[in-house]
Design an enzyme around this catalytic site. Structure first.
Site, short mmCIF file in Angstrom:
data_model
loop_
_atom_site.label_atom_id
_atom_site.label_comp_id
_atom_site.label_asym_id
_atom_site.label_seq_id
_atom_site.Cartn_x
_atom_site.Cartn_y
_atom_site.Cartn_z
N SER A 9 0.66 -1.24 0.19
CA SER A 9 0.02 -0.01 -0.02
C SER A 9 0.78 1.28 0.06
CB SER A 9 -0.69 -0.03 1.17
OG SER A 9 -1.26 1.29 1.55
N HIS A 34 -1.75 -1.64 -3.81
CA HIS A 34 -2.98 -1.51 -3.05
C HIS A 34 -3.01 0.10 -2.80
CE1 HIS A 34 -6.11 -2.42 -0.25
NE2 HIS A 34 -5.49 -1.52 0.86
N ASP A 36 -5.36 3.22 -1.51
CA ASP A 36 -6.23 3.53 -0.35
C ASP A 36 -6.70 4.89 -0.49
OD1 ASP A 36 -6.11 1.32 1.58
OD2 ASP A 36 -3.83 1.77 1.71
N MET A 38 -9.26 7.49 0.54
CA MET A 38 -9.90 8.03 1.62
C MET A 38 -10.46 9.47 1.35
SD MET A 38 -7.19 7.01 4.63
CE MET A 38 -6.49 5.36 4.61
N HIS A 67 -9.06 0.37 -2.67
CA HIS A 67 -9.49 0.31 -1.50
C HIS A 67 -10.33 1.54 -1.45
CE1 HIS A 67 -9.34 -0.58 3.15
NE2 HIS A 67 -10.42 -0.43 2.83
N MET A 69 -12.41 3.80 0.88
CA MET A 69 -12.77 4.18 2.29
C MET A 69 -13.44 5.58 2.01
SD MET A 69 -9.35 2.92 4.28
CE MET A 69 -8.41 2.88 2.82
N MET A 137 -10.24 -6.16 7.51
CA MET A 137 -9.58 -4.82 8.36
C MET A 137 -9.13 -5.53 9.40
SD MET A 137 -9.58 -2.90 5.87
CE MET A 137 -8.65 -1.75 6.84
N GLY A 142 -8.10 4.03 8.08
CA GLY A 142 -7.67 5.60 8.33
C GLY A 142 -6.39 5.74 8.19
N GLY A 144 -1.91 4.06 8.33
CA GLY A 144 -1.16 3.06 8.14
C GLY A 144 -0.07 2.92 9.51
N ASP A 175 -5.91 -6.50 5.47
CA ASP A 175 -5.36 -5.38 5.46
C ASP A 175 -5.04 -4.68 6.66
OD1 ASP A 175 -4.61 -2.70 4.58
OD2 ASP A 175 -6.59 -2.04 3.69
N GLY A 176 -3.95 -4.46 7.21
CA GLY A 176 -3.73 -3.84 8.70
C GLY A 176 -2.80 -4.36 9.20
N GLY A 177 -1.61 -3.93 9.40
CA GLY A 177 -0.57 -4.36 10.56
C GLY A 177 0.17 -5.42 9.83
C1 DX5 Z 1 -5.71 1.71 6.35
C2 DX5 Z 1 -5.27 1.21 5.02
C3 DX5 Z 1 -4.21 0.36 4.88
C4 DX5 Z 1 -2.89 0.63 5.14
C5 DX5 Z 1 -2.13 -0.35 5.80
O1 DX5 Z 1 -6.68 2.03 6.44
O2 DX5 Z 1 -6.31 0.39 4.42
O3 DX5 Z 1 -4.23 -0.29 3.40
O4 DX5 Z 1 -2.03 1.26 4.20
O5 DX5 Z 1 -1.01 0.13 6.46
P1 DX5 Z 1 -0.24 -0.79 7.40
O6 DX5 Z 1 0.15 -2.08 6.50
O7 DX5 Z 1 1.01 0.02 7.79
O8 DX5 Z 1 -0.91 -1.21 8.54
ZN ZN Z 2 -6.10 -0.32 2.44
#
Ligand code: DX5
Ligand code: ZN
Length: 219
Positions: A9, A34, A36, A38, A67, A69, A137, A142, A144, A175-177
């Protein structure tokens, strides 16, 4: 089992050198990119829209995984037609999800539905036969760089079982962490696509080194 795909991402990439950052992901063995989007409403943060995605389309041949959001994602979808391979919308923002998913397909993209950590699988139960992928998720969306909520991996296991029961080939994206310390667990839980933001575009090694490190943990 198919090879797990890594989807960097760009959220935490250097936006001042975005083309180089994207090329580095492609050269480093990324499978997808990916993106994002928003809107400052569905989530507080604002990132970018279809104009930037159009510009990035010219610098890489990686498939794009969008993605959204945003509230009212159906208003955004037509603008990304022809630019991205997959469009993912949030169930929490999509009261007419069946129509929205059909529209994505009609526009020639794979369709996906995303669920927030607080949303049960039951909320997408009626859509499981209509999707090409489901994004779980593993953070509240919101930003990274947040830590994964470990309990969400149990949701991934239950979701995979639900899809298998429907004889569905839909993929699960996490997606996330995602980090080297948990990527193998994500795959074992049933995910076949891992979004990796700050673990690729963050402190540590180069983009290529970070991708290789994640790949190495997946065997
Ligand atoms: C956050 C995004 C993610 C984000 C993940 O809302 O949807 O795609 O980039 O970032 P990491 O991998 O650092 O959690
Ligand atoms: Zn994402």
């Amino acid at each position: 089992m198919n090879r797990v795909r890594l989807a960097p991402s760009i959220l935490t990439a250097d936006f001042g050198h975005l083309a180089d950052e994207v090329r580095a992901a492609e050269a480093g063995g990324a499978d997808l990119l990916h993106l994002d989007v928003m809107d400052g409403r569905f989530v507080p943060n604002i990132t970018f829209g279809h104009g930037l995605v159009e510009a990035l389309r010219k610098v890489t041949s990686l498939p794009f995984d969008l993605h959204l959001m945003v509230v009212e994602p159906e208003r955004q979808i037509p603008m990304f037609a022809g630019l991205v391979q997959t469009m993912n919308v949030h169930i929490e923002a999509s009261p007419h999800i069946n129509r929205t998913l059909s529209e994505i397909r009609r526009l020639g993209a794979r369709c996906g539905v995303c669920i927030n950590p607080g949303t049960p699988i039951a909320a997408i139960e009626e859509s499981l036969s209509d999707v090409d992928q489901v994004t779980v998720m593993t953070i509240n969306p919101g930003w990274g760089g947040q830590a994964m909520i470990p309990a969400q991996l149990e949701k991934v296991r239950r979701l995979r079982a639900a899809l298998d029961a429907l004889v569905s080939n839909a993929e699960i994206m996490i997606d996330g962490g995602v980090k080297t310390s948990n990527a193998a667990q994500c795959a074992a839980a049933g995910a076949s696509i891992l979004v990796c933001g700050s673990s690729v575009y963050g402190p540590g090694g180069s983009v290529a080194e970070n991708l290789a490190g994640l790949r190495a943990t997946l065997g």
